[in-house]
Design a protein around this motif. Sequence first.
Motif: not given
Length: 343
Positions: A249, A252-253, A255-257, A261
């Motif tokens: 989790r 993913l958090k 990366l979502s910000r 990559r």
Amino acid sequence: MTTRCQGALNPRRVEMTAPLDGILGQSAVLQELLDELALLAETQLPVLLLGETGVGKELFARRLHRLSQRGNKPLVQVNCAALPEALAESELFGHVKGAFSGATHDRAGRFDAANGGTLFLDEVGELPLSIQAKLLRTLENGEIQRLGADRPLHVDVRIIAATNRHLPDRVRDGLFRADLYHRLSVYPLPIPALRERGEDVLLLARHFAELNRERLGLHDLQLSPAAQQALLEYAWPGNVRELEHVISRAALKQLSRGEPRSSVIRLEPHALGLDTAAVAVERAMPASSIEAFQPLAVAVDECQRWNIRHALEHCAGNWASAARLLGVDASNLHKLARRLKLK
């Protein structure tokens, strides 16, 4: 596979080969358990794996089977909690054609499938009482009788069972047969909780971070020193499974910000989303002051309230799931919650 163990302060990569059974760790308590498993593998004794939800009982069952003389024979897993009572007998022992409406042909059960190998009965404490009696007979004489059959069949199966419940309580409450309990618990083997395994938490966290780095196509994924400290201080009620979900989790958090990559993504404590309230309370309490003490009954109630609240948060308010996490019946959990004025 290999995992690149790394920390934010020391990006030097250390190759760590994950074992076939997926059990990672270097703590003394884990190594003692693995040594005990190796000795048990040389025997044919039934083994009862005991431990909280998420400690990886299935992995230890697989290791025990793999190391045994039956290692090249089938290992068949049964989730006893998922067996509908109406179908449980047929699933475990099989049935013959015409045994019931819809039985259009003979069907082998899980015992047949495991013949010569090992049958792993996960969450064995959830077995219906009617099936417990038939399982006991099989353990006593090595025979099964398919539903609707006239004659029994001999099977050669080693039993490994697992539970997160306190089975003597189930026996006391009339929900589990005492004779079956004694048959299954010839060798009870406790699996340590993650909070008892010291820095294995960091070893596992880095392993899960590497899995997520590969899965998400990231250049690098690290845990900051503060995040590592937070992981060490957390109580991990959901054990290794919870740790895996926390790292996934958090990755993913981040990366979502919008972090690219191709950059070095560093996980900080806020991304982990851990409930640090208990740690803060513990730190705030005086270490050796008479004022820090309170009546034991009050302390027990407070501890129970905290655990129930935390389990409900972890299970998104699902009382049945929280009850399983806490190792109690859902009806008893509701009663306790009412007594503690949580409902």
